[in-house]
Design a protein around this motif. Structure first.
Motif, PDB file in Angstrom:
ATOM      1  N   LYS A  83       0.806  -1.240   0.000  1.00 48.32           N
ATOM      2  CA  LYS A  83       0.000   0.000   0.000  1.00 48.32           C
ATOM      3  C   LYS A  83       0.833   1.282   0.000  1.00 48.32           C
ATOM      4  CE  LYS A  83      -4.178  -1.959   2.073  1.00 48.32           C
ATOM      5  NZ  LYS A  83      -3.736  -3.345   2.095  1.00 48.32           N
ATOM      6  N   GLU A  84       2.147   1.149  -0.009  1.00 47.59           N
ATOM      7  CA  GLU A  84       2.991   2.353   0.031  1.00 47.59           C
ATOM      8  C   GLU A  84       2.725   3.269  -1.155  1.00 47.59           C
ATOM      9  OE1 GLU A  84       7.596   3.848  -0.251  1.00 47.59           O
ATOM     10  OE2 GLU A  84       7.231   1.704  -0.089  1.00 47.59           O
ATOM     11  N   TRP A  85       2.412   2.684  -2.323  1.00 47.25           N
ATOM     12  CA  TRP A  85       2.170   3.474  -3.534  1.00 47.25           C
ATOM     13  C   TRP A  85       1.038   4.480  -3.328  1.00 47.25           C
ATOM     14  CZ3 TRP A  85      -2.394   3.787  -6.260  1.00 47.25           C
ATOM     15  CH2 TRP A  85      -3.395   2.868  -5.891  1.00 47.25           C
ATOM     16  N   LEU A  86       0.040   4.094  -2.500  1.00 50.27           N
ATOM     17  CA  LEU A  86      -1.099   4.988  -2.247  1.00 50.27           C
ATOM     18  C   LEU A  86      -0.638   6.275  -1.562  1.00 50.27           C
ATOM     19  CD1 LEU A  86      -4.111   5.655  -2.126  1.00 50.27           C
ATOM     20  CD2 LEU A  86      -4.324   4.134  -0.149  1.00 50.27           C
ATOM     21  N   GLY A  87       0.280   6.136  -0.602  1.00 50.93           N
ATOM     22  CA  GLY A  87       0.838   7.314   0.072  1.00 50.93           C
ATOM     23  C   GLY A  87       1.610   8.209  -0.881  1.00 50.93           C
ATOM     24  N   TRP A  88       2.377   7.565  -1.788  1.00 49.36           N
ATOM     25  CA  TRP A  88       3.144   8.359  -2.755  1.00 49.36           C
ATOM     26  C   TRP A  88       2.237   9.010  -3.794  1.00 49.36           C
ATOM     27  CZ3 TRP A  88       7.484  10.396  -1.848  1.00 49.36           C
ATOM     28  CH2 TRP A  88       8.423   9.759  -1.035  1.00 49.36           C
ATOM     29  N   TRP A  89       1.159   8.328  -4.141  1.00 54.29           N
ATOM     30  CA  TRP A  89       0.180   8.925  -5.055  1.00 54.29           C
ATOM     31  C   TRP A  89      -0.403  10.180  -4.424  1.00 54.29           C
ATOM     32  CZ3 TRP A  89      -5.330   6.558  -6.002  1.00 54.29           C
ATOM     33  CH2 TRP A  89      -6.027   7.361  -6.920  1.00 54.29           C
ATOM     34  N   GLN A  90      -0.780  10.094  -3.140  1.00 55.37           N
ATOM     35  CA  GLN A  90      -1.322  11.270  -2.445  1.00 55.37           C
ATOM     36  C   GLN A  90      -0.301  12.407  -2.420  1.00 55.37           C
ATOM     37  OE1 GLN A  90      -2.599   9.880   1.438  1.00 55.37           O
ATOM     38  NE2 GLN A  90      -4.551   9.151   0.645  1.00 55.37           N
ATOM     39  N   ILE A 234      -8.603  16.436   3.241  1.00 51.68           N
ATOM     40  CA  ILE A 234      -8.519  14.998   3.476  1.00 51.68           C
ATOM     41  C   ILE A 234      -8.311  14.281   2.149  1.00 51.68           C
ATOM     42  CG2 ILE A 234      -9.645  14.552   5.684  1.00 51.68           C
ATOM     43  CD1 ILE A 234     -12.303  14.835   4.471  1.00 51.68           C
ATOM     44  N   GLY A 235      -7.597  13.152   2.207  1.00 48.27           N
ATOM     45  CA  GLY A 235      -7.403  12.348   1.011  1.00 48.27           C
ATOM     46  C   GLY A 235      -6.106  12.604   0.273  1.00 48.27           C
ATOM     47  N   PHE A 236      -5.311  13.592   0.735  1.00 45.62           N
ATOM     48  CA  PHE A 236      -4.019  13.751   0.059  1.00 45.62           C
ATOM     49  C   PHE A 236      -2.882  14.095   1.015  1.00 45.62           C
ATOM     50  CE2 PHE A 236      -6.053  17.793  -0.142  1.00 45.62           C
ATOM     51  CZ  PHE A 236      -5.152  18.801  -0.431  1.00 45.62           C
ATOM     52  N   ALA A 237      -2.754  13.234   2.031  1.00 46.71           N
ATOM     53  CA  ALA A 237      -1.536  13.125   2.859  1.00 46.71           C
ATOM     54  C   ALA A 237      -1.333  14.199   3.929  1.00 46.71           C
ATOM     55  CB  ALA A 237      -0.289  13.057   1.962  1.00 46.71           C
ATOM     56  N   ILE A 238      -2.058  15.307   3.866  1.00 47.44           N
ATOM     57  CA  ILE A 238      -1.760  16.408   4.788  1.00 47.44           C
ATOM     58  C   ILE A 238      -2.034  16.031   6.239  1.00 47.44           C
ATOM     59  CG2 ILE A 238      -2.436  18.742   5.506  1.00 47.44           C
ATOM     60  CD1 ILE A 238      -2.957  19.358   2.536  1.00 47.44           C
ATOM     61  N   SER A 382      -7.205  23.773 -15.969  1.00 45.66           N
ATOM     62  CA  SER A 382      -7.301  22.359 -16.339  1.00 45.66           C
ATOM     63  C   SER A 382      -6.635  21.453 -15.296  1.00 45.66           C
ATOM     64  CB  SER A 382      -6.657  22.132 -17.711  1.00 45.66           C
ATOM     65  OG  SER A 382      -6.774  20.780 -18.089  1.00 45.66           O
ATOM     66  N   VAL A 383      -5.417  21.800 -14.893  1.00 44.94           N
ATOM     67  CA  VAL A 383      -4.693  20.987 -13.904  1.00 44.94           C
ATOM     68  C   VAL A 383      -5.475  20.932 -12.590  1.00 44.94           C
ATOM     69  CG1 VAL A 383      -2.604  20.865 -12.491  1.00 44.94           C
ATOM     70  CG2 VAL A 383      -2.414  21.373 -14.922  1.00 44.94           C
ATOM     71  N   ASP A 384      -5.970  22.070 -12.142  1.00 42.23           N
ATOM     72  CA  ASP A 384      -6.720  22.139 -10.878  1.00 42.23           C
ATOM     73  C   ASP A 384      -7.966  21.251 -10.934  1.00 42.23           C
ATOM     74  OD1 ASP A 384      -7.554  23.348  -8.275  1.00 42.23           O
ATOM     75  OD2 ASP A 384      -9.151  24.215  -9.496  1.00 42.23           O
ATOM     76  N   TYR A 385      -8.711  21.339 -12.026  1.00 41.83           N
ATOM     77  CA  TYR A 385      -9.942  20.556 -12.145  1.00 41.83           C
ATOM     78  C   TYR A 385      -9.650  19.053 -12.136  1.00 41.83           C
ATOM     79  CZ  TYR A 385     -14.193  18.541 -14.076  1.00 41.83           C
ATOM     80  OH  TYR A 385     -15.308  17.766 -14.272  1.00 41.83           O
ATOM     81  N   PHE A 386      -8.677  18.631 -12.933  1.00 35.26           N
ATOM     82  CA  PHE A 386      -8.427  17.189 -13.067  1.00 35.26           C
ATOM     83  C   PHE A 386      -7.732  16.594 -11.843  1.00 35.26           C
ATOM     84  CE2 PHE A 386      -9.649  17.910 -17.385  1.00 35.26           C
ATOM     85  CZ  PHE A 386     -10.161  16.690 -17.805  1.00 35.26           C
ATOM     86  N   ILE A 387      -6.813  17.346 -11.215  1.00 35.17           N
ATOM     87  CA  ILE A 387      -6.112  16.778 -10.049  1.00 35.17           C
ATOM     88  C   ILE A 387      -7.054  16.707  -8.847  1.00 35.17           C
ATOM     89  CG2 ILE A 387      -5.087  18.822  -8.913  1.00 35.17           C
ATOM     90  CD1 ILE A 387      -3.283  15.493  -9.712  1.00 35.17           C
ATOM     91  N   ASN A 388      -8.041  17.601  -8.805  1.00 37.89           N
ATOM     92  CA  ASN A 388      -9.051  17.516  -7.740  1.00 37.89           C
ATOM     93  C   ASN A 388     -10.058  16.411  -8.037  1.00 37.89           C
ATOM     94  OD1 ASN A 388      -9.090  19.731  -5.473  1.00 37.89           O
ATOM     95  ND2 ASN A 388      -8.279  20.733  -7.282  1.00 37.89           N
ATOM     96  N   THR A 389     -10.555  16.385  -9.264  1.00 39.64           N
ATOM     97  CA  THR A 389     -11.617  15.448  -9.628  1.00 39.64           C
ATOM     98  C   THR A 389     -11.124  14.012  -9.715  1.00 39.64           C
ATOM     99  OG1 THR A 389     -12.641  17.228 -10.904  1.00 39.64           O
ATOM    100  CG2 THR A 389     -13.454  15.020 -11.301  1.00 39.64           C
ATOM    101  N   PHE A 390      -9.967  13.801 -10.359  1.00 40.73           N
ATOM    102  CA  PHE A 390      -9.464  12.437 -10.548  1.00 40.73           C
ATOM    103  C   PHE A 390      -8.182  12.184  -9.760  1.00 40.73           C
ATOM    104  CE2 PHE A 390     -11.880  13.547 -14.371  1.00 40.73           C
ATOM    105  CZ  PHE A 390     -12.891  12.602 -14.268  1.00 40.73           C
ATOM    106  N   GLY A 391      -7.917  13.064  -8.814  1.00 37.92           N
ATOM    107  CA  GLY A 391      -6.784  12.869  -7.914  1.00 37.92           C
ATOM    108  C   GLY A 391      -7.294  12.717  -6.499  1.00 37.92           C
ATOM    109  N   ILE A 392      -7.681  13.844  -5.909  1.00 37.79           N
ATOM    110  CA  ILE A 392      -8.089  13.837  -4.498  1.00 37.79           C
ATOM    111  C   ILE A 392      -9.291  12.920  -4.257  1.00 37.79           C
ATOM    112  CG2 ILE A 392      -8.936  15.257  -2.591  1.00 37.79           C
ATOM    113  CD1 ILE A 392      -7.360  17.587  -3.728  1.00 37.79           C
ATOM    114  N   THR A 393     -10.339  13.048  -5.058  1.00 32.38           N
ATOM    115  CA  THR A 393     -11.546  12.246  -4.833  1.00 32.38           C
ATOM    116  C   THR A 393     -11.251  10.756  -4.965  1.00 32.38           C
ATOM    117  OG1 THR A 393     -12.790  14.030  -5.891  1.00 32.38           O
ATOM    118  CG2 THR A 393     -13.984  12.018  -5.453  1.00 32.38           C
ATOM    119  N   LEU A 394     -10.524  10.387  -6.027  1.00 30.90           N
ATOM    120  CA  LEU A 394     -10.217   8.978  -6.264  1.00 30.90           C
ATOM    121  C   LEU A 394      -9.264   8.434  -5.198  1.00 30.90           C
ATOM    122  CD1 LEU A 394     -10.617   6.545  -8.086  1.00 30.90           C
ATOM    123  CD2 LEU A 394      -8.748   7.383  -9.537  1.00 30.90           C
ATOM    124  N   ALA A 395      -8.253   9.223  -4.832  1.00 32.22           N
ATOM    125  CA  ALA A 395      -7.297   8.788  -3.798  1.00 32.22           C
ATOM    126  C   ALA A 395      -8.000   8.609  -2.452  1.00 32.22           C
ATOM    127  CB  ALA A 395      -6.154   9.793  -3.675  1.00 32.22           C
ATOM    128  N   GLY A 396      -8.918   9.539  -2.131  1.00 31.83           N
ATOM    129  CA  GLY A 396      -9.687   9.422  -0.887  1.00 31.83           C
ATOM    130  C   GLY A 396     -10.554   8.175  -0.883  1.00 31.83           C
TER     131      GLY A 396
END
Length: 500
Positions: A83-90, A234-238, A382-396
């Protein structure tokens, strides 16, 4: 023997956690989201989302960081090697956000100076896109650097990295002890002044008037969960990183409630201030409040300058306080975002804090120069929308599934939190995290995917969205997997040391 840095005081940790949660979205996203989703009626799903997802997730991340005493990758590696990859993804998500966030703080810095003489003139929209950002004609063009944006970005990085070099207690904690009280005082002054304006009552009526029919709309509930999720960091390591610096005896559950409600209180305060000002603007223009409601960059850098232009007196001071509030809200969030990868680099590569800040912060600072170009706003959007939508939400979503369903860690974490907290967690907490939160986040992901696969975000060209949206979001996952592969042996040996 633990030589991990620690917060000096409980108040220091809470101010840092609240500082991370209270960001630009509290001021420019929440008021419009609430208004569009039923006004006063929105507070019902919002409160429900806070109690069933926001605070339970905060407790989860506080317990993870506190129990395993590590950055996000180290924490997930200790739970399970796979599961370490999940932490690095966040952390990769946090890195991407830290590249464009300084640009918005830089804009606010420029505008805090412009406010005194209303440099934006009578056409704030034309000034923002034409004279200040010198926006390129088409998305995807770099078009050269914009000195008026580049210089404040450099200043933002100097201030931020100065705080990071100073460490957890002398840097992050000390900065938040100044920035957060100052932010609350400044914004309270704005709210008090805005409440005295003509039309303020109409603005507040528009904000708080409940449309109960919308409570039955599923999209409103999804919007409430989305607001809570994005607002609480929440959902991205902080929060995992921040709670790992807590002393052994820390009231985790209580801290989570204080952080969650503190963040929500500021959102409501922001809503009162913003809609009082929008009511004033509507009254000045003789139009309904609905016609002037805005959010995001448009609210901050187009609508608010228009409001400041109409001000009866002390408009320069009001403008300075508003943009100063954006600067402080942005800085406290940026500091927390950078700390995630500083801690990760330190632990993974066994380097000093100074080196970790130089490497991580230096790379982010270089990458942020993209957003000082003429095409910067397009790239940022574009970066803000996609990293929030398919980054934070998916990682959470994957974090909750991994902890609740696969690692089956909820009971262990519940016991850990209950042993040191006043407010005891029961079965409700586990139900929220294993059932309610995965369903809501899963639906949000499905809905986001469906929307973005059937239409182009903001009508941008498909190639541009692929390069500056999908590639960034998928690249963060790839980076997470790649970083988890390297030097696994050192992680395994450090795990043995921790367990002994």
């Amino acid at each position: 023997m633990e030589n991990r840095p620690q917060w000096g005081t409980r108040a220091g940790f809470i101010l840092a956690a609240v500082g991370s949660a209270v960001g630009l979205g509290n001021i420019w996203r929440f008021p419009a989201t609430a208004y569009e989703n039923g006004g006063g009626a929105f507070f019902l799903p919002y409160l429900f989302a806070l109690l069933t997802a926001g605070i339970p997730l905060l407790v989860l991340e506080f317990a993870l960081g506190h129990k395993y005493r590590g950055s996000s990758p180290m924490t997930f590696a200790k739970i399970s090697k796979g599961k370490e990859w999940l932490g690095w993804w966040q952390i990769a998500i946090a890195f991407v956000i830290s590249c464009y966030y300084p640009a918005i703080i830089a804009w606010a810095s420029s505008y805090s100076v412009f406010a005194f003489n209303q440099n934006w003139g009578s056409d704030p929209e034309g000034f923002l896109f034409g004279e200040y950002l010198k926006l390129a004609e088409t998305p995807g063009q770099f078009g050269g650097m914009v000195p008026g944006v580049l210089i404040p970005i450099i200043v933002v990085w100097i201030v931020t990295l100065g705080v990071m070099y100073a460490g957890v207690k002398k840097g992050i904690e000390a900065a938040n002890k100044v920035f957060i009280p100052l932010l609350v005082v400044m914004f309270t002054i704005i709210v008090i002044r805005a409440l005295t304006l003509d039309g303020a009552v109409q603005g507040l009526e528009a904000f708080f008037k409940p449309d109960w029919s919308k409570v039955l709309d599923g999209k409103v509930w999804v919007a409430a969960y989305g607001q809570i999720f994005f607002s609480l960091s929440i959902g991205f390591a902080i929060m995992i990183t921040y709670s790992s610096y807590l002393p052994k005896k820390s009231d985790l559950t209580n801290n989570a409630f204080i952080t969650g409600f503190g963040n929500s209180a500021f959102e409501v305060l922001a809503g009162i201030g913003v809609f009082s000002a929008l009511g004033f603007m509507a009254a000045q223009q003789g139009v309904p409040v609905a016609e002037v409601v805005s959010s995001g960059v448009g609210l901050a850098f187009v609508v608010f300058p228009q409001i400041i232009n109409e001000f009866p007196a002390f408009n320069g001071l009001f403008g300075f306080l508003f943009f100063g509030s954006l600067i402080l809200a942005g800085l406290t969030s940026l500091i927390s975002i950078i700390e995630t990868y500083v801690a990760g680099i330190q632990e993974k590569f066994h380097v000093s804090r100074t080196k970790a800040v130089t490497i991580g912060g230096g790379l982010a600072a270089l990458a942020s120069l993209v957003f000082a170009t003429r095409g910067g706003l397009y790239f940022l959007d574009s970066v803000d929308y996609f990293i929030n939508t398919f980054g934070i939400t998916l990682a959470g979503f994957i974090e909750v599934i991994a902890i609740a369903w696969f690692a089956k860690e909820l009971k262990n974490l519940q016991k850990h939190a209950n042993d040191i907290s006043d407010i005891q967690l029961g079965a409700w907490w586990r139900i929220c995290l294993s059932v309610i939160t995965p369903i809501v986040l899963g639906y949000m992901m499905f809905d986001n995917l469906r929307t973005n696969l059937t239409s182009e975000y903001e009508g941008y060209p498909r190639e541009f969205l692929f390069n500056w949206g999908w590639t960034v979001a998928l690249g963060a996952i790839f980076a997470g997997v790649l970083l988890s592969i390297r030097r696994k042996n050192k992680i395994a040996s450090s795990n043995k040391e921790v367990s002994q």
